[in-house]
Scaffold this motif. Structure first.
Motif, PDB file in Angstrom:
ATOM      1  N   LEU A  73      29.234 -43.955  63.495  1.00  0.00           N
ATOM      2  CA  LEU A  73      28.924 -44.223  62.093  1.00  0.00           C
ATOM      3  C   LEU A  73      28.478 -45.668  61.899  1.00  0.00           C
ATOM      4  O   LEU A  73      28.909 -46.563  62.626  1.00  0.00           O
ATOM      5  CB  LEU A  73      30.157 -43.993  61.231  1.00  0.00           C
ATOM      6  CG  LEU A  73      30.504 -42.574  60.800  1.00  0.00           C
ATOM      7  CD1 LEU A  73      31.885 -42.576  60.155  1.00  0.00           C
ATOM      8  CD2 LEU A  73      29.471 -42.022  59.830  1.00  0.00           C
ATOM      9  N   HIS A  76      24.842 -41.961  59.433  1.00  0.00           N
ATOM     10  CA  HIS A  76      25.493 -42.689  58.338  1.00  0.00           C
ATOM     11  C   HIS A  76      26.351 -41.749  57.510  1.00  0.00           C
ATOM     12  O   HIS A  76      26.976 -42.157  56.535  1.00  0.00           O
ATOM     13  CB  HIS A  76      24.431 -43.348  57.438  1.00  0.00           C
ATOM     14  CG  HIS A  76      23.570 -42.343  56.724  1.00  0.00           C
ATOM     15  ND1 HIS A  76      22.465 -41.773  57.309  1.00  0.00           N
ATOM     16  CD2 HIS A  76      23.685 -41.791  55.492  1.00  0.00           C
ATOM     17  CE1 HIS A  76      21.927 -40.914  56.451  1.00  0.00           C
ATOM     18  NE2 HIS A  76      22.642 -40.901  55.349  1.00  0.00           N
ATOM     19  N   ASN A  77      26.388 -40.476  57.908  1.00  0.00           N
ATOM     20  CA  ASN A  77      27.030 -39.438  57.114  1.00  0.00           C
ATOM     21  C   ASN A  77      28.466 -39.188  57.589  1.00  0.00           C
ATOM     22  O   ASN A  77      28.695 -38.685  58.686  1.00  0.00           O
ATOM     23  CB  ASN A  77      26.210 -38.147  57.217  1.00  0.00           C
ATOM     24  CG  ASN A  77      26.652 -37.102  56.217  1.00  0.00           C
ATOM     25  OD1 ASN A  77      27.818 -36.747  56.180  1.00  0.00           O
ATOM     26  ND2 ASN A  77      25.716 -36.605  55.423  1.00  0.00           N
ATOM     27  N   ARG A  78      29.417 -39.530  56.747  1.00  0.00           N
ATOM     28  CA  ARG A  78      30.823 -39.408  57.127  1.00  0.00           C
ATOM     29  C   ARG A  78      31.284 -37.949  57.212  1.00  0.00           C
ATOM     30  O   ARG A  78      32.275 -37.660  57.904  1.00  0.00           O
ATOM     31  CB  ARG A  78      31.703 -40.183  56.139  1.00  0.00           C
ATOM     32  CG  ARG A  78      31.482 -41.687  56.227  1.00  0.00           C
ATOM     33  CD  ARG A  78      32.355 -42.459  55.252  1.00  0.00           C
ATOM     34  NE  ARG A  78      32.109 -43.894  55.374  1.00  0.00           N
ATOM     35  CZ  ARG A  78      32.730 -44.690  56.237  1.00  0.00           C
ATOM     36  NH1 ARG A  78      33.651 -44.185  57.046  1.00  0.00           N
ATOM     37  NH2 ARG A  78      32.455 -45.980  56.286  1.00  0.00           N
ATOM     38  N   GLU A  79      30.605 -37.061  56.540  1.00  0.00           N
ATOM     39  CA  GLU A  79      30.985 -35.648  56.612  1.00  0.00           C
ATOM     40  C   GLU A  79      30.714 -35.105  58.017  1.00  0.00           C
ATOM     41  O   GLU A  79      31.513 -34.330  58.544  1.00  0.00           O
ATOM     42  CB  GLU A  79      30.216 -34.843  55.563  1.00  0.00           C
ATOM     43  CG  GLU A  79      30.743 -33.442  55.361  1.00  0.00           C
ATOM     44  CD  GLU A  79      32.085 -33.370  54.634  1.00  0.00           C
ATOM     45  OE1 GLU A  79      32.579 -32.244  54.441  1.00  0.00           O
ATOM     46  OE2 GLU A  79      32.629 -34.425  54.272  1.00  0.00           O
ATOM     47  N   ALA A 134      30.841 -36.889  60.697  1.00  0.00           N
ATOM     48  CA  ALA A 134      31.871 -37.512  61.536  1.00  0.00           C
ATOM     49  C   ALA A 134      33.195 -36.756  61.473  1.00  0.00           C
ATOM     50  O   ALA A 134      33.959 -36.741  62.443  1.00  0.00           O
ATOM     51  CB  ALA A 134      32.067 -38.963  61.121  1.00  0.00           C
ATOM     52  N   ARG A 135      33.467 -36.124  60.354  1.00  0.00           N
ATOM     53  CA  ARG A 135      34.736 -35.383  60.209  1.00  0.00           C
ATOM     54  C   ARG A 135      34.845 -34.220  61.184  1.00  0.00           C
ATOM     55  O   ARG A 135      35.939 -33.723  61.444  1.00  0.00           O
ATOM     56  CB  ARG A 135      34.879 -34.864  58.773  1.00  0.00           C
ATOM     57  CG  ARG A 135      35.076 -35.942  57.718  1.00  0.00           C
ATOM     58  CD  ARG A 135      35.207 -35.323  56.335  1.00  0.00           C
ATOM     59  NE  ARG A 135      36.417 -34.528  56.217  1.00  0.00           N
ATOM     60  CZ  ARG A 135      36.618 -33.624  55.264  1.00  0.00           C
ATOM     61  NH1 ARG A 135      35.665 -33.374  54.362  1.00  0.00           N
ATOM     62  NH2 ARG A 135      37.755 -32.944  55.215  1.00  0.00           N
ATOM     63  N   ILE A 176      35.620 -40.817  66.396  1.00  0.00           N
ATOM     64  CA  ILE A 176      34.769 -41.510  65.425  1.00  0.00           C
ATOM     65  C   ILE A 176      34.726 -43.001  65.743  1.00  0.00           C
ATOM     66  O   ILE A 176      35.769 -43.653  65.839  1.00  0.00           O
ATOM     67  CB  ILE A 176      35.285 -41.311  63.989  1.00  0.00           C
ATOM     68  CG1 ILE A 176      35.329 -39.814  63.632  1.00  0.00           C
ATOM     69  CG2 ILE A 176      34.413 -42.070  62.992  1.00  0.00           C
ATOM     70  CD1 ILE A 176      36.046 -39.514  62.325  1.00  0.00           C
ATOM     71  N   LEU A 229      33.005 -46.635  64.367  1.00  0.00           N
ATOM     72  CA  LEU A 229      32.358 -47.273  63.229  1.00  0.00           C
ATOM     73  C   LEU A 229      31.817 -48.622  63.668  1.00  0.00           C
ATOM     74  O   LEU A 229      32.560 -49.460  64.197  1.00  0.00           O
ATOM     75  CB  LEU A 229      33.350 -47.458  62.075  1.00  0.00           C
ATOM     76  CG  LEU A 229      32.810 -48.176  60.832  1.00  0.00           C
ATOM     77  CD1 LEU A 229      31.657 -47.388  60.208  1.00  0.00           C
ATOM     78  CD2 LEU A 229      33.921 -48.390  59.809  1.00  0.00           C
ATOM     79  N   ASN A 233      39.872 -38.167  66.231  1.00  0.00           N
ATOM     80  CA  ASN A 233      39.918 -37.471  64.945  1.00  0.00           C
ATOM     81  C   ASN A 233      41.020 -36.416  64.972  1.00  0.00           C
ATOM     82  O   ASN A 233      40.856 -35.349  65.560  1.00  0.00           O
ATOM     83  CB  ASN A 233      38.565 -36.831  64.659  1.00  0.00           C
ATOM     84  CG  ASN A 233      38.480 -36.226  63.272  1.00  0.00           C
ATOM     85  OD1 ASN A 233      39.395 -36.372  62.469  1.00  0.00           O
ATOM     86  ND2 ASN A 233      37.382 -35.550  62.992  1.00  0.00           N
ATOM     87  N   GLU A 240      27.426 -35.098  52.011  1.00  0.00           N
ATOM     88  CA  GLU A 240      27.322 -36.400  51.378  1.00  0.00           C
ATOM     89  C   GLU A 240      25.910 -36.918  51.569  1.00  0.00           C
ATOM     90  O   GLU A 240      25.309 -36.711  52.595  1.00  0.00           O
ATOM     91  CB  GLU A 240      28.289 -37.405  52.014  1.00  0.00           C
ATOM     92  CG  GLU A 240      29.744 -37.023  51.873  1.00  0.00           C
ATOM     93  CD  GLU A 240      30.638 -38.010  52.588  1.00  0.00           C
ATOM     94  OE1 GLU A 240      30.118 -39.014  53.124  1.00  0.00           O
ATOM     95  OE2 GLU A 240      31.862 -37.793  52.631  1.00  0.00           O
TER      96      GLU A 240
END
Length: 233
Positions: free
Chosen positions: A37, A195-198, A200-201, A206, A208, A220, A232
């Protein structure tokens, strides 16, 4: 202790007087989906390009299965790129005058052991597209073909640089679902910048990045099934 599949030791990249990546240490394990991310300019693509040998670091080392890539001969580096890694970018870069099947088969040209074409295209849902040309495909279909081309040689590591950046939310979610299926089917490690945190979930791990440094590196513990993603912007 199991040897890391891919390892970076204090890698930095400097352009003129500015560092875009600074003293980065990283280990990637076998069969691991890693989301990287960061905002634009954080160093995500630079790190991916160095790890995949497309770019040389200004300092530091990258090791693949314990061997330093920077010490390999040009032919050995070319062999590493042909046989051990796959690359998927935001832009599709398909060869326009080749059919879908011909584009995919380009990826297996130098493979030691190619994946079964029928199985792969069925997994990606593109079995009915094999005789079409890139201009006849939607963006989501083109990206699936790009993934098939990268995966048919059964790479140990698949590098995806903003691979959903040009797609709408539905196609983006479909691509993430498929990448997880590829990991399970072929045992592929996947590094995915976004750049999308969804997205990454759904990852196993993860990272950053901020200003060329890893400021977070977490396993995670609350993974989201990729087919349950909301979106997102």
């Amino acid at each position: 202790m199991t040897e890391a599949l891919l390892e970076a030791k204090s890698i930095s990249k400097k352009y003129e007087d500015r560092y875009v990546l600074q003293n980065t240490d990283l280990k990637i394990d076998h069969q691991q989906f890693v989301a990287i991310l960061g905002h634009s300019g954080s160093g995500k693509s630079t790190m991916l390009n160095i790890l995949s040998s497309l770019l040389k670091p200004s300092s530091g080392q990258v090791l693949y299965k314990g061997k330093e890539i920077g010490q390999l001969s040009k032919s050995a580096v070319a062999k590493f790129r042909r046989e051990d890694i796959g690359l998927v970018f935001q832009h599709y870069m398909l060869i326009p005058n080749l059919t879908v099947e011909e584009n995919i088969q380009m990826g297996s040209k130098y493979a030691l052991e190619a994946a079964d074409l029928e199985e792969l295209v069925s997994l990606l849902g593109i079995e009915k597209l094999l005789n079409k040309y890139p201009h006849q495909l939607s963006g989501g279909e083109q990206q699936r073909v790009c993934i098939a081309r990268a995966v048919i040689k059964k790479p140990a590591v698949l590098f995806c640089d903003e691979a959903t950046g040009a797609l709408d939310s539905e196609n983006s979610k479909n691509i993430i679902v498929l990448l997880h299926a590829i990991k399970q089917t072929y045992g592929t490690s996947i590094l995915f910048t976004t750049h999308n945190r969804e997205i990454a979930r759904t990852a196993d791990r993860i990272l950053l990045l901020e200003d060329g440094r890893i400021v977070r590196d977490d396993m995670n513990r609350e993974k989201l099934s990729p087919d349950q993603m909301s979106w997102e912007i």
